[in-house]
Design an enzyme around this catalytic site. Structure first.
Site, PDB file in Angstrom:
ATOM      1  N   ASP A  61      10.128  -7.187   5.079  1.00  0.00           N
ATOM      2  CA  ASP A  61      10.143  -8.368   4.118  1.00  0.00           C
ATOM      3  C   ASP A  61      10.830  -7.890   2.791  1.00  0.00           C
ATOM      4  OD1 ASP A  61       8.117  -6.652   3.217  1.00  0.00           O
ATOM      5  OD2 ASP A  61       7.237  -8.391   1.924  1.00  0.00           O
TER       6      ASP A  61
ATOM      7  N   GLU B 297       4.702  -6.700   2.452  1.00  0.00           N
ATOM      8  CA  GLU B 297       4.643  -5.386   1.550  1.00  0.00           C
ATOM      9  C   GLU B 297       4.814  -5.936   0.177  1.00  0.00           C
ATOM     10  OE1 GLU B 297       5.219  -1.926  -0.927  1.00  0.00           O
ATOM     11  OE2 GLU B 297       6.639  -3.473  -0.637  1.00  0.00           O
TER      12      GLU B 297
HETATM   13  N1  BES Z   1       9.355   0.628  -1.868  1.00  0.00           N
HETATM   14  C1  BES Z   1       8.700   0.076  -3.015  1.00  0.00           C
HETATM   15  C2  BES Z   1       7.658   0.868  -3.597  1.00  0.00           C
HETATM   16  C3  BES Z   1       8.396   2.081  -4.326  1.00  0.00           C
HETATM   17  C4  BES Z   1       9.410   1.711  -5.138  1.00  0.00           C
HETATM   18  C5  BES Z   1       8.164   3.431  -4.013  1.00  0.00           C
HETATM   19  C6  BES Z   1      10.249   3.021  -5.669  1.00  0.00           C
HETATM   20  C7  BES Z   1       8.730   4.498  -4.436  1.00  0.00           C
HETATM   21  C8  BES Z   1       9.834   4.260  -5.414  1.00  0.00           C
HETATM   22  C9  BES Z   1       7.735  -1.150  -2.540  1.00  0.00           C
HETATM   23  O1  BES Z   1       8.509  -2.040  -1.668  1.00  0.00           O
HETATM   24  C10 BES Z   1       7.268  -1.942  -3.910  1.00  0.00           C
HETATM   25  O2  BES Z   1       8.157  -2.705  -4.446  1.00  0.00           O
HETATM   26  N2  BES Z   1       6.010  -2.091  -3.873  1.00  0.00           N
HETATM   27  C11 BES Z   1       5.507  -3.040  -4.721  1.00  0.00           C
HETATM   28  C12 BES Z   1       4.038  -3.118  -4.241  1.00  0.00           C
HETATM   29  C13 BES Z   1       3.341  -4.142  -4.906  1.00  0.00           C
HETATM   30  C14 BES Z   1       3.986  -5.661  -4.640  1.00  0.00           C
HETATM   31  C15 BES Z   1       1.751  -4.095  -4.504  1.00  0.00           C
HETATM   32  C16 BES Z   1       5.356  -2.296  -6.341  1.00  0.00           C
HETATM   33  O3  BES Z   1       5.405  -1.077  -6.293  1.00  0.00           O
HETATM   34  O4  BES Z   1       5.549  -3.022  -7.156  1.00  0.00           O
HETATM   35 MN    MN Z   2       9.570  -1.155  -0.358  1.00  0.00          MN
HETATM   36 MN    MN Z   3       9.629  -3.201  -3.063  1.00  0.00          MN
END
Ligand code: BES
Ligand code: MN
Ligand code: MN
Length: 457
Positions: free
Chosen positions: A88, A153
């Site tokens: 997604d 996610e």
């Molecule tokens: N891939 C990201 C998380 C991430 C970003 C890890 C940069 C390391 C470096 C992930 O897709 C994301 O955006 N996660 C969300 C999770 C939330 C919706 C629970 C976030 O971190 O805001």
């Molecule tokens: Mn991600």
């Molecule tokens: Mn993300």
């Protein structure tokens, strides 16, 4: 004889054509009208896994968007890797400031631009193409592999926990592997050994029982927008320290080693200015920039609304104002306790002229991965091979709820092997993924899978 990595280089154009097909499906999990596209992307990914020689690939239903599960288990006696990624993506529209259509990927300057290129379809593809390259050149794969691709996610992985719990036998394995994070800079391979958790909550402030004429009642009624602004402002002190008592009580204290290694992370104020474009640095003066984004918790108001926000003017005192808030948590903090600290703070800062209510949406604790786990050493060697240098270990500010779930429910270490770059524009207009990172990622993944059996018997 062609080596797996030579195969990957020779087939790069084919890989990118396939990735482009995947990226063209607008699998935006947050938007209900894209529900069918989310499923289409799941079906595309499952079919693609089968075409690579995986022996099973299914789209499995949850109470939300589906999960893709695929496997190749032709290496009995060898370790089993659970690879997790998400298919997604975040919402994206041309008018947000994109230079190209977000769902019509374009390749320019050895980069691919489009929503999901780095987060996370492009990074998932690294592993699918590593698998293909090894299978096509050697006829087999060095480890058993189970692929778990999530479709929620970006909306908080709400249905993944029950899915993992109820499929713990299916998902049994030895090592978790995730490529959904980034490196500090090109040429600086990075292993993320800590991710922050997240608490999501909303604050509602209500005053009069309906919107009022601001001429008739202004000056006598406490405006919920004003009261909420005062409450929100009280969450930090004037220097940018969190002012909620009890909020940071359990924060894990960094070891002297970690302090030293964080201080060596090449993240400068100049980089911060280039990346953000904000006019000045803000935040807790007791910690460095890098500590603040990885090792410290935060409270952020993601959205603030109340009253009339449409065109022109409407002279009212609104009945209600809302703040949507997320807190990033570091290890040892308990989401429920953090929420209760904020709840008490809001109650204490609500004047008698309005009512307030704080509502808990969801929470996920932060985590650290043991840098001494044998699988970590395999990752270190794999990076050494492809990038010619050992990776830096760093704490990341973002969250990936699945990582915690995999560790808790499956009891396996999870290695965060991410290939994004700081200027990839995750969640922003003009998201991109460097094709150099794509190639190096495939090389690193091939090496990781090749070396793993030697370390894990
Ligand atoms: N891939 C990201 C998380 C991430 C970003 C890890 C940069 C390391 C470096 C992930 O897709 C994301 O955006 N996660 C969300 C999770 C939330 C919706 C629970 C976030 O971190 O805001
Ligand atoms: Mn991600
Ligand atoms: Mn993300």
């Amino acid at each position: 004889m062609t080596t797996p990595f030579e195969y990957a280089l020779e087939n790069q154009d084919k890989f990118l054509r396939e990735l482009t097909e995947f990226l063209r499906i607008p699998s935006i999990s947050a938007q209900p009208h894209h529900k069918e596209d989310v499923r289409k992307a799941a079906e595309w990914a499952a079919a693609h896994c089968l075409s690579l020689g995986m022996t099973r690939a299914e789209v499995m239903d949850t109470d939300g968007h589906p999960v893709v599960y695929a496997e190749w288990l032709g290496a009995p006696g060898k370790p089993t890797v659970i690879f997790y990624g998400h298919y997604d993506v975040q919402p994206a529209e041309l008018k947000d400031g994109w230079h190209t259509e977000p769902f019509h990927p374009v390749i320019m300057d050895d980069k691919i631009f489009g929503r999901g290129t780095a987060d996370d379809k492009g990074q998932v593809f690294i592993h699918l193409k590593a698998f293909e390259s090894v299978m096509k050149t050697t006829g087999t794969f060095p480890v058993n592999i189970k692929i778990l691709l999530e479709g929620e996610e970006e909306v908080g992985s709400i249905h993944l926990r029950p899915f993992i719990k109820s499929h713990s036998e299916l998902l049994k394995g030895d090592v978790g592997l995730v490529s959904d994070s980034g490196m500090l800079a090109p040429g600086l391979p990075t292993i993320v050994y800590g991710l922050r958790g997240l608490v999501e909550l909303e604050i509602y402030v209500t005053g009069p029982h309906h919107d009022l004429h601001s001429g008739a009642y202004g000056g006598t009624v406490d405006n919920p927008n004003h009261a909420l602004s005062r409450i929100v402002a009280s969450l930090h002190d004037a220097q940018g320290r969190i002012a909620v008592s009890g909020f940071a009580d359990d924060v894990r204290v960094l070891s002297a080693d970690e302090h030293a290694s964080i201080s060596h992370v090449p993240f400068t104020e100049e980089m911060w200015y280039v990346e953000t474009g904000a006019p000045a640095i803000w935040g807790d003066p007791d910690f460095t920039l890098k500590e603040r984004t990885g090792a410290r918790p935060t409270i952020e108001v993601n959205g603030l609304f109340g009253g009339y926000t449409g065109d022109g003017s409407k002279t009212i005192i609104p009945a209600k104002a809302t703040a949507k808030i997320t807190c990033r948590l570091v290890p040892n903090q308990n989401p429920q306790k953090v929420f209760e600290a904020i709840q008490r703070h809001v109650a204490a800062h609500t004047p008698p002229t309005v009512h307030s209510e704080v509502s808990f949406k969801r929470g996920e604790p932060g985590l650290v991965v043991d840098p001494n786990d044998p699988a970590m050493q395999v990752a270190v060697e794999a990076y050494q091979h492809s990038f010619g240098k050992a990776p830096i270990f760093t704490l990341e500010g973002g969250s990936i709820p699945a990582v915690m779930m995999m560790r808790e429910s499956l009891g396996i270490p999870v290695i965060l092997m991410g290939f994004g770059l700081p200027d990839d524009n995750l969640h922003a207009p003009n998201e991109k993924f460097s094709l150099e990172q794509f190639r190096l990622g495939i090389q690193t993944a091939i090496e990781f899978y090749r070396l793993l059996p030697e370390h894990q018997k």
